[in-house]
Scaffold this motif. Sequence first.
Motif, PDB file in Angstrom:
ATOM      1  N   LEU A  49      25.333  18.903   1.961  1.00 45.37           N
ATOM      2  CA  LEU A  49      24.415  19.681   2.800  1.00 45.37           C
ATOM      3  C   LEU A  49      24.498  19.143   4.220  1.00 45.37           C
ATOM      4  N   THR A  50      24.354  20.040   5.177  1.00 43.46           N
ATOM      5  CA  THR A  50      24.384  19.617   6.569  1.00 43.46           C
ATOM      6  C   THR A  50      22.981  19.243   7.014  1.00 43.46           C
ATOM      7  N   LEU A  51      22.876  18.067   7.600  1.00 40.97           N
ATOM      8  CA  LEU A  51      21.574  17.612   8.066  1.00 40.97           C
ATOM      9  C   LEU A  51      21.152  18.459   9.269  1.00 40.97           C
ATOM     10  N   PRO A  52      19.994  19.124   9.193  1.00 45.28           N
ATOM     11  CA  PRO A  52      19.561  19.931  10.332  1.00 45.28           C
ATOM     12  C   PRO A  52      19.230  19.039  11.534  1.00 45.28           C
ATOM     13  N   ALA A  53      19.236  19.646  12.713  1.00 46.87           N
ATOM     14  CA  ALA A  53      18.913  18.889  13.922  1.00 46.87           C
ATOM     15  C   ALA A  53      17.444  18.479  13.899  1.00 46.87           C
ATOM     16  N   ALA A  54      17.153  17.379  14.583  1.00 46.94           N
ATOM     17  CA  ALA A  54      15.776  16.896  14.644  1.00 46.94           C
ATOM     18  C   ALA A  54      14.883  17.930  15.331  1.00 46.94           C
ATOM     19  N   VAL A  55      13.643  18.036  14.873  1.00 51.30           N
ATOM     20  CA  VAL A  55      12.705  18.985  15.482  1.00 51.30           C
ATOM     21  C   VAL A  55      11.435  18.244  15.891  1.00 51.30           C
ATOM     22  N   ASP A  56      10.747  18.796  16.865  1.00 52.72           N
ATOM     23  CA  ASP A  56       9.453  18.243  17.252  1.00 52.72           C
ATOM     24  C   ASP A  56       8.378  18.863  16.376  1.00 52.72           C
ATOM     25  N   GLY A  57       7.305  18.136  16.197  1.00 60.44           N
ATOM     26  CA  GLY A  57       6.209  18.684  15.408  1.00 60.44           C
ATOM     27  C   GLY A  57       4.888  18.207  15.957  1.00 60.44           C
ATOM     28  N   ASN A  58       3.820  18.664  15.354  1.00 59.49           N
ATOM     29  CA  ASN A  58       2.496  18.162  15.698  1.00 59.49           C
ATOM     30  C   ASN A  58       1.827  17.703  14.406  1.00 59.49           C
ATOM     31  N   SER A  59       0.597  17.287  14.523  1.00 64.59           N
ATOM     32  CA  SER A  59      -0.068  16.772  13.322  1.00 64.59           C
ATOM     33  C   SER A  59      -1.189  17.713  12.885  1.00 64.59           C
ATOM     34  N   ASP A  60      -0.868  19.011  12.854  1.00 61.40           N
ATOM     35  CA  ASP A  60      -1.872  20.022  12.503  1.00 61.40           C
ATOM     36  C   ASP A  60      -2.579  19.742  11.178  1.00 61.40           C
ATOM     37  N   GLY A  61      -1.777  19.594  10.132  1.00 57.92           N
ATOM     38  CA  GLY A  61      -2.369  19.424   8.807  1.00 57.92           C
ATOM     39  C   GLY A  61      -3.249  18.190   8.745  1.00 57.92           C
ATOM     40  N   LYS A  62      -2.779  17.098   9.340  1.00 59.29           N
ATOM     41  CA  LYS A  62      -3.544  15.845   9.332  1.00 59.29           C
ATOM     42  C   LYS A  62      -4.901  16.017  10.012  1.00 59.29           C
ATOM     43  N   ASN A  63      -4.961  16.982  10.949  1.00 64.06           N
ATOM     44  CA  ASN A  63      -6.227  17.209  11.665  1.00 64.06           C
ATOM     45  C   ASN A  63      -7.020  18.387  11.105  1.00 64.06           C
ATOM     46  N   GLY A  64      -6.589  18.895   9.960  1.00 68.58           N
ATOM     47  CA  GLY A  64      -7.387  19.929   9.304  1.00 68.58           C
ATOM     48  C   GLY A  64      -7.022  21.361   9.661  1.00 68.58           C
ATOM     49  N   ALA A  65      -5.977  21.550  10.471  1.00 68.36           N
ATOM     50  CA  ALA A  65      -5.540  22.915  10.795  1.00 68.36           C
ATOM     51  C   ALA A  65      -4.434  23.317   9.823  1.00 68.36           C
ATOM     52  N   HIS A  66      -4.798  24.092   8.809  1.00 70.51           N
ATOM     53  CA  HIS A  66      -3.864  24.356   7.718  1.00 70.51           C
ATOM     54  C   HIS A  66      -3.331  25.778   7.725  1.00 70.51           C
ATOM     55  N   THR A  67      -2.296  26.007   6.925  1.00 64.85           N
ATOM     56  CA  THR A  67      -1.819  27.366   6.698  1.00 64.85           C
ATOM     57  C   THR A  67      -2.729  28.018   5.657  1.00 64.85           C
ATOM     58  N   ALA A  68      -2.637  29.351   5.558  1.00 66.54           N
ATOM     59  CA  ALA A  68      -3.489  30.073   4.604  1.00 66.54           C
ATOM     60  C   ALA A  68      -3.189  29.672   3.165  1.00 66.54           C
ATOM     61  N   TYR A  69      -2.018  29.059   2.948  1.00 60.69           N
ATOM     62  CA  TYR A  69      -1.650  28.664   1.581  1.00 60.69           C
ATOM     63  C   TYR A  69      -2.636  27.657   0.996  1.00 60.69           C
ATOM     64  N   LEU A  70      -3.163  26.784   1.859  1.00 62.38           N
ATOM     65  CA  LEU A  70      -4.096  25.789   1.325  1.00 62.38           C
ATOM     66  C   LEU A  70      -5.374  26.465   0.842  1.00 62.38           C
ATOM     67  N   GLU A  71      -5.794  27.476   1.598  1.00 66.58           N
ATOM     68  CA  GLU A  71      -7.002  28.222   1.230  1.00 66.58           C
ATOM     69  C   GLU A  71      -6.900  28.773  -0.203  1.00 66.58           C
ATOM     70  N   THR A  72      -5.776  29.433  -0.489  1.00 72.31           N
ATOM     71  CA  THR A  72      -5.626  30.029  -1.815  1.00 72.31           C
ATOM     72  C   THR A  72      -5.467  28.956  -2.883  1.00 72.31           C
ATOM     73  N   LEU A  73      -4.815  27.866  -2.534  1.00 69.65           N
ATOM     74  CA  LEU A  73      -4.683  26.770  -3.493  1.00 69.65           C
ATOM     75  C   LEU A  73      -6.066  26.234  -3.864  1.00 69.65           C
ATOM     76  N   LEU A  74      -6.905  26.023  -2.844  1.00 65.79           N
ATOM     77  CA  LEU A  74      -8.230  25.460  -3.104  1.00 65.79           C
ATOM     78  C   LEU A  74      -9.095  26.429  -3.902  1.00 65.79           C
ATOM     79  N   GLN A  75      -8.939  27.727  -3.611  1.00 67.10           N
ATOM     80  CA  GLN A  75      -9.725  28.712  -4.362  1.00 67.10           C
ATOM     81  C   GLN A  75      -9.510  28.537  -5.856  1.00 67.10           C
ATOM     82  N   GLU A  76      -8.256  28.334  -6.232  1.00 61.69           N
ATOM     83  CA  GLU A  76      -7.981  28.174  -7.653  1.00 61.69           C
ATOM     84  C   GLU A  76      -8.415  26.793  -8.144  1.00 61.69           C
ATOM     85  N   MET A  77      -8.047  25.767  -7.385  1.00 61.59           N
ATOM     86  CA  MET A  77      -8.310  24.396  -7.830  1.00 61.59           C
ATOM     87  C   MET A  77      -9.807  24.102  -7.918  1.00 61.59           C
TER      88      MET A  77
END
Lengths: 245, 122
Positions: free
Chosen positions: A205-233
């Motif tokens: 596999l080819t290693l993708p180039a490095a990307v910049d990111g932020n710490s959204d999840g760590k600060n509580g800003a999540h994708t809608a996927y977490l919402e649905t996961l929690l609904q079930e859990m």
Amino acid sequence: MSQLIDYTCYLGDNALILGHRNSEWCGHGPVLEQDIAITNISLDLIGQARNFYQYTASLKGGDTTEDTLAYHRDAAGFRNVLLAEQPRGDWAYTIMRQFLFSSWQHLLYTSLQHSSDTQLAAIAAKALKEVTYHQRWSAEWVVRLGDGTQLSHEKINTALQSMWPLTAELFVPAAFELAAPAIDPKTLQQPWHAQVAEVFREAELTLPAAVDGNSDGKNGAHTAYLETLLQEMQYLPRTFPNATW
Amino acid sequence: MNTFPRRFFYGDIPGDNTGGDSTPTSTAAATDWPLWEIFIRSKQGLDHKHVGSLHAADARMAIENARDVYTRRLEGVSIWVVESRYIHASSPDEADSLYEPAADKIYRHPTFYQLPDEVNHM
């Protein structure tokens, strides 16, 4: 103290949310043996989450328990990285996520087991044995799929491309990671990169180039996927607050 | 295409790598992978015991699968895996000639010795 509470909660959230995601494979694994393998990994991760939450609860005091942390917080209160909450996707996707995550978690716990905080050190030392196996298991699958058929190579490569940008968050420190006993995530980036690159080489596999990111999840800003996961859990303990076995 | 289910019973070693009930399953991979026999040693000093079988693509995967399937409750400290096709079994049809002659030869059992009471576990 509040930073330590956030940090232990963050460690627990990563383990719980990925543990729950993997548990969705229970009864749906591609073959029986791998169904059991991924479910074992789920249970390992949920066990780690319990240890971290119990510690968090003891730091917080009051009515907080491991269960209130898992079941009675909303998405914005969770600090897990976005990588952990993404849908399980197909088998290649689950394998790739597990490999990227376990490689990082392995380095994190390796550092954490020498922490000045003896409780964190003890939890990390215990969990490290489990994570060593998760990493070995998932790395072998990455190689198996990457160096397998054309179709399996395509699938694992697609998984890698779609998840790679989310790995940046693992190494962007949030406020609660700035002081000891938290491990500075930036120190993990170089060794992590070297480790995954080596497995990708073997998997062709080819290693993708490095990307910049932020710490959204760590600060509580999540994708809608977490919402649905929690609904079930969280459904059962929220609907029947005092339910017991 | 007609496919006839063939049932194997415990202890049977199928010759063509497809163990168990070979009714076609939805997961082709499970039948592509060879069958492996799993042996687990529960403690240092004891011998490896046959515990069952499973499917895996190669020996390393077989060991990992065995770890996940058969040692979840601390059952073992060592795992052996052997691809089932390398095991040769005696045939049930030959049972008479193989085993029955031993039935009336009681002198083969070491039951004619007087053991001192101090020797407990013989």
